[in-house]
Write an enzyme that holds these catalytic residues in place. Structure first.
Site, PDB file in Angstrom:
ATOM      1  N   CYS A 126      -0.782 -11.615  -1.489  1.00 35.53           N
ATOM      2  CA  CYS A 126      -0.663 -13.043  -1.633  1.00 35.53           C
ATOM      3  C   CYS A 126       0.243 -13.605  -2.679  1.00 35.53           C
ATOM      4  O   CYS A 126       1.089 -14.661  -2.369  1.00 35.53           O
ATOM      5  CB  CYS A 126      -1.869 -13.591  -1.250  1.00 35.53           C
ATOM      6  SG  CYS A 126      -3.175 -13.357  -2.281  1.00 35.53           S
ATOM      7  N   GLN A 153      -5.779 -18.147  -9.348  1.00 33.23           N
ATOM      8  CA  GLN A 153      -6.031 -17.849  -7.879  1.00 33.23           C
ATOM      9  C   GLN A 153      -7.228 -18.510  -7.036  1.00 33.23           C
ATOM     10  O   GLN A 153      -8.256 -18.182  -7.673  1.00 33.23           O
ATOM     11  CB  GLN A 153      -5.770 -16.340  -7.526  1.00 33.23           C
ATOM     12  CG  GLN A 153      -4.338 -15.759  -7.945  1.00 33.23           C
ATOM     13  CD  GLN A 153      -4.229 -14.363  -7.572  1.00 33.23           C
ATOM     14  OE1 GLN A 153      -3.806 -13.442  -8.520  1.00 33.23           O
ATOM     15  NE2 GLN A 153      -4.921 -13.779  -6.581  1.00 33.23           N
ATOM     16  N   HIS A 234      -3.097 -20.590  -4.112  1.00 35.78           N
ATOM     17  CA  HIS A 234      -2.839 -19.788  -5.604  1.00 35.78           C
ATOM     18  C   HIS A 234      -1.751 -20.501  -6.323  1.00 35.78           C
ATOM     19  O   HIS A 234      -0.799 -20.894  -5.629  1.00 35.78           O
ATOM     20  CB  HIS A 234      -2.228 -18.308  -5.400  1.00 35.78           C
ATOM     21  CG  HIS A 234      -3.422 -17.534  -4.725  1.00 35.78           C
ATOM     22  ND1 HIS A 234      -4.785 -17.752  -4.627  1.00 35.78           N
ATOM     23  CD2 HIS A 234      -3.316 -16.205  -4.247  1.00 35.78           C
ATOM     24  CE1 HIS A 234      -5.370 -16.721  -4.238  1.00 35.78           C
ATOM     25  NE2 HIS A 234      -4.482 -15.964  -3.822  1.00 35.78           N
TER      26      HIS A 234
END
Length: 329
Positions: A126, A153, A234
């Site tokens: 991600c 994050q 994030h």
């Protein structure tokens, strides 16, 4: 079009179903697949009730596409079995990302590399996805030499247990823990396991995956990845050194031309990307764009995206869309 969602009962699996529905993916038949303990569970998709089935049952039904979000060990074992049955697997775990025989795909960057022979396709990490989406056009025009990235994050990257831990701590409730330490009112500079060089696996994913996706081993990347008590997305502080000189106007132009990027950068009116604004969106938000005044040809920027969407589910569904549109399945 028969589509299997493997790991359908998890956080990312649920997001995948949401994204498939939102994007009107051409699903004629849907298989919701999970571990044995979830078999028989009822789930809804587009107003219709489905019963969760097991792996072997799903493989026997030979879906054209299986989108996996079931963890690395499950993917290592089961993805080849789906592939042998003729299914094209889009895998969200870290299992296949650095396998030299597998493609690591962010559609805006390198989907054109895919062929009908690619039966297991890796979805990147991600935090890597949002960074390379933002940097790709800049790299093409200016050539990146070095990236220094620090991440902030969301707990959703760890899963439901971590979200529950944060919410329990905020409510003063003692419950199951996803982390070794409290996460509410705290910051944990530790994502995934530590490796021999003192970096975590998450940090090394950003190093290695960036080079593979961009097809350029000369890019130097160093990362520090940090978990913060946030839900929604994030954030990344990114410092990039380029080979070519540039102006900020050129950077803004290239970012405005980058598919999947929205520039949010008006500090006079306190406009900059934040996780709460990225939540539920597929775009990568970029702001706080400024020259590094300590070094030539170097830029600072702030990159935010919803890690469950573009960082996971949306990217996987976009890969599946590319496969269908280009008749690769």
């Amino acid at each position: 079009m028969k589509v299997a969602v493997v790991g359908a009962t998890g956080l990312v699996g649920g997001e995948m179903l949401k994204v498939l529905a939102e994007r009107n993916f051409p699903v004629d038949e849907l298989l919701l697949v999970a571990s044995e303990r979830s078999v028989g569970q009822k789930m809804e998709f587009q107003g219709k009730e489905y019963t969760v089935i097991g792996m072997e049952d799903a493989i026997a039904q030979k879906p054209q596409i299986a989108i996996f979000s079931a963890g690395g060990s499950v993917s290592k074992e089961m993805a080849p079995k789906f592939a042998e049955a003729g299914t094209t697997v889009v895998d969200n775990s870290s299992a296949w990302r650095m396998d030299p025989t597998k493609k690591l795909v962010v559609p805006e960057i390198n989907a054109a590399e895919l062929t009908p022979e690619d039966k297991i396709i890796a979805n990147p990490n991600c935090s890597t996805i949002q960074m390379v989406v933002a940097l790709n056009k800049l790299h093409q025009a200016l050539k990146i030499k070095r990236i220094v990235v620090s991440t902030y994050q969301s707990v959703t990257g760890t899963g439901k247990k971590a979200v529950d831990q944060l919410m329990n701590e905020r409510a003063g409730v003692d419950g199951e823990k996803a982390y070794a330490y409290p996460i509410d009112l705290n910051v944990i500079p530790h994502i995934d396991v530590f490796t021999e060089n003192g970096y975590t696996k998450e940090e090394m994913k950003m190093v290695n995956e960036t080079k593979k996706i961009m097809g350029d081993d000369s890019i130097r990347v160093t990362a520090t990845t940090v978990r913060i008590p946030v839900i929604g997305g994030h954030s990344e502080s990114v410092n990039v050194e380029f080979e070519k000189d540039f102006t900020l106007d050129e950077v803004y132009r290239l970012l405005h031309e980058t598919p999947g990027v929205v520039v949010v950068d008006d500090v006079a009116n306190l406009q900059y990307p934040m996780p709460k604004d990225a939540h539920g969106k597929d775009e990568v938000l970029v702001g706080r764009i400024r020259m590094d005044e300590t070094q030539d040809k170097t830029l600072n920027m702030w990159i935010v995206a919803d890690n469950l969407r573009k960082g996971a589910a949306t990217n996987a569904v976009q890969i599946a869309e590319y496969l269908v549109e280009n008749k690769l399945v």
